[in-house]
Motif scaffolding. Sequence first.
Motif, PDB file in Angstrom:
ATOM      1  N   ASN A 165       5.482 -38.312  58.617  1.00 33.20           N
ATOM      2  CA  ASN A 165       6.684 -37.832  59.296  1.00 33.20           C
ATOM      3  C   ASN A 165       6.507 -36.412  59.805  1.00 33.20           C
ATOM      4  OD1 ASN A 165       7.860 -40.263  58.771  1.00 33.20           O
ATOM      5  ND2 ASN A 165       9.139 -39.562  57.092  1.00 33.20           N
ATOM      6  N   GLN A 166       5.688 -35.616  59.083  1.00 32.82           N
ATOM      7  CA  GLN A 166       5.445 -34.247  59.530  1.00 32.82           C
ATOM      8  C   GLN A 166       4.574 -34.239  60.784  1.00 32.82           C
ATOM      9  OE1 GLN A 166       3.730 -32.262  56.165  1.00 32.82           O
ATOM     10  NE2 GLN A 166       5.623 -32.232  54.989  1.00 32.82           N
ATOM     11  N   GLU A 167       3.671 -35.206  60.901  1.00 33.19           N
ATOM     12  CA  GLU A 167       2.748 -35.228  62.021  1.00 33.19           C
ATOM     13  C   GLU A 167       3.318 -35.923  63.252  1.00 33.19           C
ATOM     14  OE1 GLU A 167      -0.847 -36.976  60.685  1.00 33.19           O
ATOM     15  OE2 GLU A 167      -1.253 -35.437  59.190  1.00 33.19           O
ATOM     16  N   LEU A 168       4.281 -36.822  63.060  1.00 33.98           N
ATOM     17  CA  LEU A 168       4.835 -37.583  64.168  1.00 33.98           C
ATOM     18  C   LEU A 168       6.256 -37.124  64.466  1.00 33.98           C
ATOM     19  CD1 LEU A 168       3.681 -41.152  63.068  1.00 33.98           C
ATOM     20  CD2 LEU A 168       2.495 -39.548  64.561  1.00 33.98           C
ATOM     21  N   ASN A 169       6.551 -36.852  65.752  1.00 37.54           N
ATOM     22  CA  ASN A 169       7.903 -36.445  66.093  1.00 37.54           C
ATOM     23  C   ASN A 169       8.836 -37.652  66.093  1.00 37.54           C
ATOM     24  OD1 ASN A 169       8.299 -37.511  68.989  1.00 37.54           O
ATOM     25  ND2 ASN A 169       6.293 -36.515  69.066  1.00 37.54           N
ATOM     26  N   SER A 170      10.115 -37.397  66.061  1.00 36.18           N
ATOM     27  CA  SER A 170      11.110 -38.463  65.899  1.00 36.18           C
ATOM     28  C   SER A 170      11.102 -39.446  67.064  1.00 36.18           C
ATOM     29  CB  SER A 170      12.506 -37.853  65.733  1.00 36.18           C
ATOM     30  OG  SER A 170      12.837 -37.059  66.862  1.00 36.18           O
ATOM     31  N   GLU A 171      10.850 -38.962  68.296  1.00 38.98           N
ATOM     32  CA  GLU A 171      10.818 -39.863  69.448  1.00 38.98           C
ATOM     33  C   GLU A 171       9.666 -40.859  69.340  1.00 38.98           C
ATOM     34  OE1 GLU A 171      13.462 -36.682  70.567  1.00 38.98           O
ATOM     35  OE2 GLU A 171      11.465 -36.669  69.710  1.00 38.98           O
ATOM     36  N   TYR A 172       8.531 -40.373  68.851  1.00 35.47           N
ATOM     37  CA  TYR A 172       7.369 -41.250  68.673  1.00 35.47           C
ATOM     38  C   TYR A 172       7.693 -42.332  67.644  1.00 35.47           C
ATOM     39  CZ  TYR A 172       2.503 -42.566  67.653  1.00 35.47           C
ATOM     40  OH  TYR A 172       1.336 -43.257  67.469  1.00 35.47           O
ATOM     41  N   ILE A 173       8.280 -41.929  66.522  1.00 36.55           N
ATOM     42  CA  ILE A 173       8.628 -42.888  65.467  1.00 36.55           C
ATOM     43  C   ILE A 173       9.619 -43.919  65.986  1.00 36.55           C
ATOM     44  CG2 ILE A 173       9.741 -43.138  63.213  1.00 36.55           C
ATOM     45  CD1 ILE A 173       8.613 -40.380  62.490  1.00 36.55           C
ATOM     46  N   THR A 174      10.620 -43.448  66.732  1.00 33.18           N
ATOM     47  CA  THR A 174      11.623 -44.355  67.289  1.00 33.18           C
ATOM     48  C   THR A 174      10.984 -45.353  68.247  1.00 33.18           C
ATOM     49  OG1 THR A 174      13.366 -42.697  67.093  1.00 33.18           O
ATOM     50  CG2 THR A 174      13.740 -44.488  68.659  1.00 33.18           C
ATOM     51  N   ALA A 175      10.064 -44.872  69.097  1.00 35.81           N
ATOM     52  CA  ALA A 175       9.395 -45.751  70.056  1.00 35.81           C
ATOM     53  C   ALA A 175       8.532 -46.785  69.343  1.00 35.81           C
ATOM     54  CB  ALA A 175       8.542 -44.921  71.016  1.00 35.81           C
ATOM     55  N   MET A 176       7.838 -46.392  68.275  1.00 36.54           N
ATOM     56  CA  MET A 176       7.019 -47.332  67.512  1.00 36.54           C
ATOM     57  C   MET A 176       7.893 -48.409  66.872  1.00 36.54           C
ATOM     58  SD  MET A 176       3.648 -46.475  67.415  1.00 36.54           S
ATOM     59  CE  MET A 176       2.895 -46.743  65.807  1.00 36.54           C
ATOM     60  N   GLU A 177       9.028 -48.010  66.322  1.00 39.24           N
ATOM     61  CA  GLU A 177       9.932 -48.976  65.703  1.00 39.24           C
ATOM     62  C   GLU A 177      10.493 -49.936  66.736  1.00 39.24           C
ATOM     63  OE1 GLU A 177      11.963 -47.000  61.812  1.00 39.24           O
ATOM     64  OE2 GLU A 177      12.573 -46.116  63.705  1.00 39.24           O
ATOM     65  N   ARG A 178      10.910 -49.409  67.882  1.00 42.55           N
ATOM     66  CA  ARG A 178      11.539 -50.226  68.920  1.00 42.55           C
ATOM     67  C   ARG A 178      10.551 -51.163  69.590  1.00 42.55           C
ATOM     68  NH1 ARG A 178      12.675 -46.391  72.939  1.00 42.55           N
ATOM     69  NH2 ARG A 178      10.557 -46.865  73.645  1.00 42.55           N
ATOM     70  N   ASP A 179       9.384 -50.653  69.992  1.00 42.47           N
ATOM     71  CA  ASP A 179       8.454 -51.423  70.812  1.00 42.47           C
ATOM     72  C   ASP A 179       7.466 -52.257  70.017  1.00 42.47           C
ATOM     73  OD1 ASP A 179       9.722 -50.215  72.928  1.00 42.47           O
ATOM     74  OD2 ASP A 179       8.168 -48.709  73.243  1.00 42.47           O
ATOM     75  N   LEU A 180       7.112 -51.811  68.797  1.00 37.26           N
ATOM     76  CA  LEU A 180       6.101 -52.503  68.016  1.00 37.26           C
ATOM     77  C   LEU A 180       6.645 -53.137  66.746  1.00 37.26           C
ATOM     78  CD1 LEU A 180       3.176 -49.915  68.297  1.00 37.26           C
ATOM     79  CD2 LEU A 180       3.674 -51.866  69.773  1.00 37.26           C
ATOM     80  N   GLY A 181       7.910 -52.846  66.420  1.00 38.79           N
ATOM     81  CA  GLY A 181       8.501 -53.429  65.220  1.00 38.79           C
ATOM     82  C   GLY A 181       7.926 -52.867  63.939  1.00 38.79           C
TER      83      GLY A 181
END
Length: 325
Positions: free
Chosen positions: A24-40
Amino acid sequence: MNKLSLLLSGAVAFTAFISTSQANQELNSEYITAMERDLGISQAELPQYIQAEEMAANIEKNATIQFGKNYAGSWMERIGEGQYKYVVATTDQNSSSIDGSDLKHVNYSLLQLEDTMSTLNDTLTKVYESAALTKQLTNDKSNAIQSMYVDVKNNDIVIKVAPDAMEAAINFVALSKADINIIRIETSEGTPTALVNTYGGREYVSGGGLCSIGFPVIVRGSSAKGFVTAGHCGGRGTNVRIGSSNIGSVQRANYPGDDMAWASQRSSDGQLPFVTRYNGGNVRDVRVRGSRVGAIGASVCRSGRTTGYRCGNIQSRNSTVNYGQ
């Protein structure tokens, strides 16, 4: 032992475990959100996924060494929530698997697939450099052959064609004299077009159009500054502007062709190792920490001025796409 445990135990020496807090420290929130949305992939699964990708890169490197000319490609597969496996293909029927991976025996090596791909690329160039051949094979349909790529999962080469161009594809393969057993022809659902503004850098104006910077560069052997961008964003000599400032011009461009360009910028301008999120905030959003070739099946995300973050998985490398020009 489940697949995830097998994968992790096979590469303990390669990388350390990544905790949720570290990820979580290395990945910004937008990246995490995109991974959850697009890759499940949920936030809780991200540390395991990141580690699986790290290990996949090491297994691929080891596989190319171990199998040599018999190596036929490799890829990641998601087999359940938080579970991943890595598959290595080989033409050596007597070989044993690498720790942390499954082994698949196939008919064609990656070298054979890539050699055939090279033959097809040369033939495609030959066709579209000859008006007579273009008319003969495609009835002047410039994008009859829309794309080609090596599909390591299925151990063949896929040629995608326009809906009414199956005959043209068959004639094209015959002209190439490539092994038809190694080729699969599919009809494409749409028509590829050259897209603008899908790169991860800052927006700029090229001539009268808007584009995105790929990444900043300094020319080797000199102190000249500039950035890499798409060739279709403007030909050589096209002025480049950021905001109200003219900062340089396109120095080299290739389009149609490889669709790449290099634009100069003023020596007084800065170059930052960041990718913007286009969320209205500071441009210094995501730090670039290096580069490497991702494994087939691994995730890849990009940032664009129009649609922000979008993520997907690498399906193949060194694909050929024909825009019709």
